[in-house]
Design a protein around this motif. Structure first.
Motif, short mmCIF file in Angstrom:
data_model
loop_
_atom_site.label_atom_id
_atom_site.label_comp_id
_atom_site.label_asym_id
_atom_site.label_seq_id
_atom_site.Cartn_x
_atom_site.Cartn_y
_atom_site.Cartn_z
N LEU A 10 0.84 -1.20 0.00
CA LEU A 10 0.00 0.00 0.00
C LEU A 10 0.88 1.24 0.00
O LEU A 10 1.71 1.43 0.89
CB LEU A 10 -0.92 0.00 1.22
CG LEU A 10 -1.97 1.10 1.30
CD1 LEU A 10 -2.93 1.02 0.11
CD2 LEU A 10 -2.75 1.00 2.60
N LEU A 45 -2.17 0.83 -4.70
CA LEU A 45 -1.84 -0.43 -4.03
C LEU A 45 -1.60 -1.52 -5.06
O LEU A 45 -2.13 -1.49 -6.17
CB LEU A 45 -2.94 -0.85 -3.05
CG LEU A 45 -4.30 -1.34 -3.55
CD1 LEU A 45 -4.27 -2.79 -4.01
CD2 LEU A 45 -5.34 -1.21 -2.43
N PRO A 63 -1.14 5.71 4.13
CA PRO A 63 -0.99 4.29 4.48
C PRO A 63 -0.84 4.05 5.98
O PRO A 63 -1.35 3.05 6.50
CB PRO A 63 0.29 3.87 3.73
CG PRO A 63 0.41 4.85 2.60
CD PRO A 63 -0.12 6.14 3.15
N SER A 76 -4.18 3.88 7.61
CA SER A 76 -5.14 2.98 6.97
C SER A 76 -5.16 1.65 7.70
O SER A 76 -4.20 1.29 8.39
CB SER A 76 -4.77 2.78 5.49
OG SER A 76 -4.85 4.02 4.79
N LEU A 128 -10.28 -3.12 3.37
CA LEU A 128 -9.39 -2.01 3.69
C LEU A 128 -10.18 -0.75 4.00
O LEU A 128 -11.19 -0.46 3.36
CB LEU A 128 -8.46 -1.72 2.50
CG LEU A 128 -7.51 -2.85 2.10
CD1 LEU A 128 -7.41 -2.96 0.61
CD2 LEU A 128 -6.14 -2.65 2.69
N LEU A 139 -9.10 2.97 3.92
CA LEU A 139 -7.99 3.82 3.49
C LEU A 139 -8.27 5.27 3.85
O LEU A 139 -9.25 5.86 3.39
CB LEU A 139 -7.79 3.68 1.98
CG LEU A 139 -7.63 2.24 1.45
CD1 LEU A 139 -7.56 2.25 -0.07
CD2 LEU A 139 -6.41 1.58 2.05
#
Length: 205
Positions: free
Chosen positions: A42, A47, A72, A75, A86, A88
Protein backbone atom coordinates in the motif's frame (compact mmCIF):
# COMPACT_ATOMS: atom_id res chain seq x y z
CA UNK A 1 -0.42 -20.17 -14.16
CA UNK A 2 -2.49 -17.23 -15.37
CA UNK A 3 -3.37 -14.38 -13.03
CA UNK A 4 -6.92 -13.31 -12.30
CA UNK A 5 -8.02 -9.77 -11.49
CA UNK A 6 -10.28 -9.99 -8.41
CA UNK A 7 -13.54 -8.11 -8.03
CA UNK A 8 -13.17 -4.88 -6.05
CA UNK A 9 -16.00 -3.13 -4.19
CA UNK A 10 -15.64 0.44 -2.96
CA UNK A 11 -17.46 3.14 -1.06
CA UNK A 12 -16.36 6.32 0.70
CA UNK A 13 -16.95 8.93 3.36
CA UNK A 14 -15.68 12.51 3.43
CA UNK A 15 -15.06 15.26 5.96
CA UNK A 16 -13.21 18.58 5.95
CA UNK A 17 -12.70 18.50 9.72
CA UNK A 18 -12.57 14.90 11.00
CA UNK A 19 -9.89 12.57 9.55
CA UNK A 20 -11.70 9.55 11.03
CA UNK A 21 -14.66 10.27 8.73
CA UNK A 22 -12.57 10.88 5.63
CA UNK A 23 -11.80 7.50 4.10
CA UNK A 24 -12.29 4.91 1.36
CA UNK A 25 -13.80 1.46 1.92
CA UNK A 26 -12.18 -1.16 -0.30
CA UNK A 27 -13.07 -4.86 -0.43
CA UNK A 28 -10.95 -7.16 -2.58
CA UNK A 29 -12.79 -10.43 -3.25
CA UNK A 30 -10.20 -13.22 -2.97
CA UNK A 31 -11.78 -16.40 -1.49
CA UNK A 32 -9.56 -18.99 0.19
CA UNK A 33 -6.38 -16.92 0.09
CA UNK A 34 -4.60 -17.44 3.44
CA UNK A 35 -2.48 -14.64 4.85
CA UNK A 36 0.64 -16.72 4.21
CA UNK A 37 -0.11 -16.61 0.46
CA UNK A 38 -0.70 -12.90 -0.04
CA UNK A 39 1.28 -9.72 -0.42
CA UNK A 40 -0.19 -6.24 -0.16
CA UNK A 41 1.87 -3.17 -0.93
CA UNK A 42 0.00 0.00 0.00
CA UNK A 43 1.43 3.32 -1.15
CA UNK A 44 0.05 6.89 -0.95
CA UNK A 45 -0.84 6.81 -4.64
CA UNK A 46 -2.07 3.22 -5.01
CA UNK A 47 -1.84 -0.43 -4.03
CA UNK A 48 -0.56 -3.69 -5.43
CA UNK A 49 -2.02 -7.00 -4.27
CA UNK A 50 -0.99 -10.55 -5.14
CA UNK A 51 -2.52 -13.64 -3.56
CA UNK A 52 -2.77 -17.34 -4.32
CA UNK A 53 -5.55 -19.79 -3.46
CA UNK A 54 -4.34 -23.40 -3.29
CA UNK A 55 -7.90 -24.76 -3.12
CA UNK A 56 -9.16 -22.78 -6.12
CA UNK A 57 -5.80 -22.98 -7.93
CA UNK A 58 -5.97 -19.28 -8.75
CA UNK A 59 -3.45 -16.47 -8.46
CA UNK A 60 -5.00 -13.05 -8.00
CA UNK A 61 -3.25 -9.82 -8.95
CA UNK A 62 -4.45 -6.25 -8.58
CA UNK A 63 -2.75 -2.95 -9.33
CA UNK A 64 -4.65 0.25 -8.50
CA UNK A 65 -3.67 3.92 -8.87
CA UNK A 66 -5.91 6.09 -6.72
CA UNK A 67 -7.65 9.30 -7.78
CA UNK A 68 -5.89 11.15 -4.95
CA UNK A 69 -3.43 10.30 -2.19
CA UNK A 70 -4.18 8.27 0.92
CA UNK A 71 -2.28 7.90 4.20
CA UNK A 72 -0.99 4.29 4.48
CA UNK A 73 0.08 4.75 8.12
CA UNK A 74 -3.49 5.63 9.15
CA UNK A 75 -5.14 2.98 6.97
CA UNK A 76 -6.44 -0.33 8.29
CA UNK A 77 -6.92 -3.86 6.98
CA UNK A 78 -9.07 -6.87 7.83
CA UNK A 79 -8.39 -10.29 6.31
CA UNK A 80 -11.26 -12.82 6.15
CA UNK A 81 -11.74 -16.21 4.51
CA UNK A 82 -13.31 -14.48 1.50
CA UNK A 83 -11.96 -10.93 1.31
CA UNK A 84 -9.31 -8.38 2.06
CA UNK A 85 -11.13 -5.38 3.54
CA UNK A 86 -9.39 -2.01 3.69
CA UNK A 87 -10.22 1.32 5.27
CA UNK A 88 -7.99 3.82 3.49
CA UNK A 89 -7.58 7.23 5.09
CA UNK A 90 -7.78 10.03 2.52
CA UNK A 91 -4.76 12.30 2.88
CA UNK A 92 -6.59 15.55 2.11
CA UNK A 93 -9.51 16.62 4.28
CA UNK A 94 -12.33 17.58 1.95
CA UNK A 95 -16.08 17.73 2.32
CA UNK A 96 -16.54 16.61 -1.27
CA UNK A 97 -16.43 12.99 -2.37
CA UNK A 98 -13.83 11.72 -4.78
CA UNK A 99 -15.54 11.62 -8.19
CA UNK A 100 -14.11 8.12 -8.69
CA UNK A 101 -11.69 5.70 -7.02
CA UNK A 102 -9.03 5.52 -9.74
CA UNK A 103 -6.88 8.18 -11.32
CA UNK A 104 -7.82 6.96 -14.78
CA UNK A 105 -11.43 7.81 -15.66
CA UNK A 106 -11.70 4.74 -17.91
CA UNK A 107 -14.21 2.23 -16.52
CA UNK A 108 -12.94 -1.19 -15.50
CA UNK A 109 -15.19 -4.23 -15.19
CA UNK A 110 -13.77 -5.55 -11.93
CA UNK A 111 -14.50 -2.34 -9.96
CA UNK A 112 -18.02 -1.94 -8.56
CA UNK A 113 -19.80 0.28 -6.05
CA UNK A 114 -20.32 -1.33 -2.65
CA UNK A 115 -23.98 -0.46 -2.19
CA UNK A 116 -24.07 -2.06 1.28
CA UNK A 117 -21.64 0.60 2.51
CA UNK A 118 -22.36 3.48 0.18
CA UNK A 119 -24.01 6.60 1.61
CA UNK A 120 -24.82 9.66 -0.46
CA UNK A 121 -22.59 12.64 0.18
CA UNK A 122 -25.38 14.75 1.70
CA UNK A 123 -26.60 11.92 3.98
CA UNK A 124 -23.32 11.03 5.70
CA UNK A 125 -24.21 12.58 9.05
CA UNK A 126 -27.38 10.51 9.23
CA UNK A 127 -25.61 7.22 8.52
CA UNK A 128 -24.92 4.87 11.48
CA UNK A 129 -21.39 4.67 12.85
CA UNK A 130 -19.30 1.98 11.19
CA UNK A 131 -17.74 -0.79 13.25
CA UNK A 132 -14.02 -1.15 12.52
CA UNK A 133 -13.19 -3.15 15.65
CA UNK A 134 -12.06 -6.09 13.48
CA UNK A 135 -9.58 -3.99 11.52
CA UNK A 136 -5.87 -4.00 12.36
CA UNK A 137 -3.09 -1.58 11.40
CA UNK A 138 -1.17 -1.89 8.16
CA UNK A 139 2.17 -2.49 9.91
CA UNK A 140 1.83 -6.28 10.02
CA UNK A 141 0.80 -6.85 6.42
CA UNK A 142 3.21 -9.04 4.43
CA UNK A 143 5.21 -6.88 2.08
CA UNK A 144 4.70 -3.68 4.05
CA UNK A 145 8.25 -2.39 4.05
CA UNK A 146 9.86 -4.83 6.46
CA UNK A 147 7.34 -4.40 9.26
CA UNK A 148 6.96 -8.15 8.80
CA UNK A 149 5.49 -10.92 10.86
CA UNK A 150 2.31 -11.41 8.88
CA UNK A 151 0.33 -10.41 11.95
CA UNK A 152 -3.01 -8.98 10.90
CA UNK A 153 -3.70 -7.37 14.25
CA UNK A 154 -7.41 -7.19 15.00
CA UNK A 155 -8.59 -10.23 13.05
CA UNK A 156 -10.94 -12.50 14.97
CA UNK A 157 -10.72 -15.82 13.15
CA UNK A 158 -13.52 -17.24 15.29
CA UNK A 159 -15.88 -15.12 13.18
CA UNK A 160 -14.83 -16.85 9.97
CA UNK A 161 -17.14 -19.83 10.61
CA UNK A 162 -16.39 -23.54 10.64
CA UNK A 163 -16.43 -25.82 13.66
CA UNK A 164 -19.82 -24.74 14.91
CA UNK A 165 -22.80 -27.03 14.50
CA UNK A 166 -25.87 -25.94 12.54
CA UNK A 167 -27.70 -23.15 14.27
CA UNK A 168 -30.83 -24.06 16.12
CA UNK A 169 -29.94 -27.68 16.98
CA UNK A 170 -30.30 -27.09 20.69
CA UNK A 171 -33.63 -25.36 20.20
CA UNK A 172 -34.97 -28.30 18.22
CA UNK A 173 -33.90 -30.78 20.91
CA UNK A 174 -35.56 -28.74 23.61
CA UNK A 175 -38.79 -28.41 21.66
CA UNK A 176 -38.85 -32.18 21.09
CA UNK A 177 -38.49 -32.79 24.83
CA UNK A 178 -41.30 -30.36 25.54
CA UNK A 179 -43.59 -32.11 23.09
CA UNK A 180 -43.11 -35.62 24.54
CA UNK A 181 -45.34 -35.31 27.65
CA UNK A 182 -48.10 -33.76 25.53
CA UNK A 183 -47.97 -36.71 23.14
CA UNK A 184 -48.21 -39.18 26.03
CA UNK A 185 -51.17 -37.24 27.44
CA UNK A 186 -52.91 -37.36 24.10
CA UNK A 187 -52.45 -41.15 23.93
CA UNK A 188 -54.03 -41.52 27.37
CA UNK A 189 -56.90 -39.22 26.38
CA UNK A 190 -57.53 -41.29 23.25
CA UNK A 191 -57.54 -44.52 25.29
CA UNK A 192 -60.02 -42.93 27.71
CA UNK A 193 -62.27 -41.88 24.84
CA UNK A 194 -62.29 -45.39 23.35
CA UNK A 195 -63.26 -46.90 26.75
CA UNK A 196 -66.10 -44.40 27.10
CA UNK A 197 -67.35 -45.32 23.64
CA UNK A 198 -67.32 -49.05 24.55
CA UNK A 199 -69.17 -48.43 27.81
CA UNK A 200 -71.76 -46.32 25.99
CA UNK A 201 -72.24 -49.08 23.45
CA UNK A 202 -72.83 -51.70 26.15
CA UNK A 203 -75.36 -49.47 27.90
CA UNK A 204 -77.26 -48.93 24.68
CA UNK A 205 -77.36 -52.70 24.06
Amino acid sequence: MSQVTPEVLWAQRSSSTDPEKNFIYLTISVPDVPKSNLKLDLQPTGLTFTGHSDTLKKTYHLDLTFYAEIDPAESKVHHTARNIELKLRKKELNEEYWPRLLKDSKKVQYLKTDFDKWVDEDEQNEAPEDDFSQFGGMGGMPGMGGMGGGDFGGIDFSKLGGGDGPAGEDDEDESDDDDMPALEGEEEAKEGESKDEKDTGKAAA
